[in-house]
Design a protein around this motif. Structure first.
Motif, mmCIF file in Angstrom:
data_model
loop_
_atom_site.group_PDB
_atom_site.id
_atom_site.type_symbol
_atom_site.label_atom_id
_atom_site.label_comp_id
_atom_site.label_asym_id
_atom_site.label_seq_id
_atom_site.Cartn_x
_atom_site.Cartn_y
_atom_site.Cartn_z
ATOM 1 N N THR A 65 -2.552 3.857 -3.391
ATOM 2 C CA THR A 65 -2.222 2.765 -4.308
ATOM 3 C C THR A 65 -2.120 1.439 -3.567
ATOM 4 O O THR A 65 -1.443 1.340 -2.548
ATOM 5 N N TRP A 66 -2.778 0.437 -4.103
ATOM 6 C CA TRP A 66 -2.663 -0.933 -3.607
ATOM 7 C C TRP A 66 -2.003 -1.780 -4.688
ATOM 8 O O TRP A 66 -2.197 -1.541 -5.884
ATOM 9 N N TYR A 100 0.861 -1.191 0.000
ATOM 10 C CA TYR A 100 0.000 0.000 0.000
ATOM 11 C C TYR A 100 0.892 1.234 0.000
ATOM 12 O O TYR A 100 1.917 1.279 0.709
ATOM 13 N N MET A 101 0.529 2.243 -0.794
ATOM 14 C CA MET A 101 1.265 3.503 -0.847
ATOM 15 C C MET A 101 0.271 4.648 -0.731
ATOM 16 O O MET A 101 -0.786 4.642 -1.367
ATOM 17 N N LYS A 115 -9.095 7.464 -11.077
ATOM 18 C CA LYS A 115 -8.575 6.116 -10.802
ATOM 19 C C LYS A 115 -7.695 5.649 -11.952
ATOM 20 O O LYS A 115 -7.851 6.074 -13.093
ATOM 21 N N GLU A 116 -6.767 4.723 -11.638
ATOM 22 C CA GLU A 116 -5.958 4.063 -12.652
ATOM 23 C C GLU A 116 -5.629 2.656 -12.171
ATOM 24 O O GLU A 116 -5.610 2.388 -10.965
ATOM 25 N N ARG A 117 -5.356 1.772 -13.102
ATOM 26 C CA ARG A 117 -5.014 0.395 -12.733
ATOM 27 C C ARG A 117 -4.121 -0.196 -13.820
ATOM 28 O O ARG A 117 -4.215 0.161 -15.001
ATOM 29 N N GLU A 118 -3.263 -1.111 -13.389
ATOM 30 C CA GLU A 118 -2.354 -1.774 -14.329
ATOM 31 C C GLU A 118 -2.188 -3.233 -13.927
ATOM 32 O O GLU A 118 -1.947 -3.540 -12.752
ATOM 33 N N PHE A 119 -2.298 -4.101 -14.922
ATOM 34 C CA PHE A 119 -2.061 -5.533 -14.706
ATOM 35 C C PHE A 119 -0.848 -5.933 -15.531
ATOM 36 O O PHE A 119 -0.804 -5.704 -16.742
ATOM 37 N N GLN A 120 0.167 -6.516 -14.874
ATOM 38 C CA GLN A 120 1.409 -6.900 -15.538
ATOM 39 C C GLN A 120 1.604 -8.410 -15.508
ATOM 40 O O GLN A 120 1.275 -9.075 -14.526
ATOM 41 N N TYR A 143 -0.684 -6.727 -9.997
ATOM 42 C CA TYR A 143 -1.839 -5.852 -10.173
ATOM 43 C C TYR A 143 -1.645 -4.627 -9.292
ATOM 44 O O TYR A 143 -1.396 -4.749 -8.082
ATOM 45 N N VAL A 144 -1.739 -3.437 -9.895
ATOM 46 C CA VAL A 144 -1.576 -2.173 -9.175
ATOM 47 C C VAL A 144 -2.810 -1.323 -9.441
ATOM 48 O O VAL A 144 -3.236 -1.173 -10.602
#
Length: 439
Positions: free
Chosen positions: A343-344, A307-308, A383-388, A366-367
């Protein structure tokens, strides 16, 4: 802008590499000849290698922007030569780095991946770009001083490793390890050489989404701090950095490992406290960034949760062209450092050596960030999200031992206003890396 390779009079890339090598060897030879009585350590402890990096990067944009893709392919050559130190209480040495990037595929409609320099006039990427980067060094006991082309990998400015050629700086750095367990670092940096450039430039603050005045530059970066290995299980870090007339930043971190059950629990705590410096040419800087990442390692499995939290009136600042060693480092499509952002993230790593396949590793990440404030767009609660996904393999034996193959994929989405720096995209990277020892 580097000259493009045209006609038959321009040296081929392979000849350019040989030219870099010859120039570097000449420098090393001159230093050796000038110190005949002390040269034993200088030569005996020297080493050199050539790293070949083949890089394909594809940004497939999924929004309504004018540019639908950024897609390029390039080959990098990184020649590293490091001398030893001359004998005596004070030892002298010389490191030389030769860098060459060669375009394999690009077009004006798809340029801009930062693998290659791009002409502002017509959007065309250079056919090749290169530079020779020397650095003098001095050693006294366990203290090393370097001057010239230097790399720094510190919390406030992590030299970005994520493109074709390494990003470096011009300046002076000092690292001291005379006290057991303690590494002290200080330095003065006045220019940056970006990862897609051949020349040193004045440093500026990173300003995606128009967070700050990104056109304002600084005369120098000065820093001091250190890392202390408090025990086998606990290490501490503290640094203070001043980017003259732009901002100053304090960073604190702690890394702890704890055997737990059949595995190991690691705790990674990081914090950054930022504010304006001097005349504040970049505008207001007011940010606190706190993060915690906990990981449990069991066999080949590692599960991490983090978590940030950002607070204050602005985004978290960092030097343009570098990365910040926060919890979101090595994300592919966004930095997750916007104002007020929470951020999680969850990460699952697996090392297949536990299943009898050494060298094969994978990652799922996942962020997600929310509560984002974009002051320049009068927008909040975004919101934003990224899956790597990552899969990498390093050959363990045979004539191509240590040849590394890496595939990375990200799917990124946000609800930012039109014109924001980070765009909805599917990004793909393929990297082939091989280091050949020369001596």
């Amino acid at each position: 802008m580097p000259k493009r390779l045209t006609g038959t009079a321009t040296p081929a890339p392979s000849l350019r590499i040989l030219s870099h090598a010859a120039s570097a060897l000449t420098l090393l030879g001159l230093c050796t000849l000038s110190l005949p009585g002390w040269a034993a350590g200088f030569i005996d402890d020297s080493r050199a290698n050539l790293t070949l990096r083949n890089y394909y990067l594809d940004r497939d944009y999924k929004d309504d922007g004018a540019k639908t893709a950024a897609r390029e392919w390039a080959q990098g050559f990184i020649l590293n030569m490091e001398s030893g130190f001359t004998e005596g209480p004070i030892g002298f040495g010389l490191d030389v780095r030769g860098l060459l990037g060669v375009q394999l595929d690009s077009s004006p409609e798809r340029s801009g991946t930062e693998l290659l320099p791009v002409s502002a006039r017509d959007g065309r990427a250079a056919d090749e770009y290169s530079r020779l980067a020397p650095s003098a060094k001095l050693r006294f006991a366990q203290t090393t001083l370097k001057a010239g082309d230097v790399s720094i990998f510190l919390p406030f400015a992590f030299a970005s490793p994520s493109r074709l050629l390494p990003q470096t700086f011009r300046g002076v750095t000092l690292s001291a390890k005379d006290i057991e367990g303690l590494t002290l670092n200080t330095g003065y940096i006045d220019r940056i050489n970006r990862r897609d450039s051949t020349n040193y430039q004045a440093m500026a603050i990173a300003s995606p989404n128009r967070r700050f005045n990104g056109a304002a530059t600084t005369s120098h970066l000065a820093y001091v701090g250190g890392d202390y290995q408090f025990s086998n299980n606990l290490s501490l870090r503290a640094y203070h950095a001043e980017v003259a007339e732009l901002y100053q930043q304090d960073s604190l971190a702690a890394l702890h490992t704890l055997p737990l059950g059949k595995g190991v629990l690691t705790s990674d705590l990081r914090s950054f406290f930022s504010r304006e410096h001097g005349s504040a040419r970049a505008g207001t800087v007011d940010n606190r960034n706190l993060s915690a990442l906990f990981a449990y390692h069991l066999g080949g499995h590692t599960l991490s949760l983090g978590y940030m939290h950002a607070s204050g009136d602005t985004a978290t600042p960092y030097i343009s062209g570098t990365e910040l060693m926060g919890m979101s480092e090595l994300t592919m499509s966004s930095d997750f450092l916007n104002a007020k952002e929470r951020t999680w993230q969850a990460i699952y790593d697996y090392d297949f050596s536990a299943a009898g396949v050494p060298g094969l590793k994978s990652r799922l990440r996942y962020v997600r960030g929310d509560n984002i404030e974009l002051a320049a767009f009068a927008a909040d609660d975004r919101k934003e999200r990224e899956f790597q996904m990552e899969l990498g393999y390093t050959l363990q034996s045979g004539p191509l031992k240590n040849l590394a193959l890496l595939a990375r994929k990200s799917i990124y989405r946000n609800d930012f206003p039109s014109g924001a720096a980070f765009r909805d995209e599917n990004q793909t990277r393929f990297i082939v890396l091989y280091t050949l020892p020369i001596w």
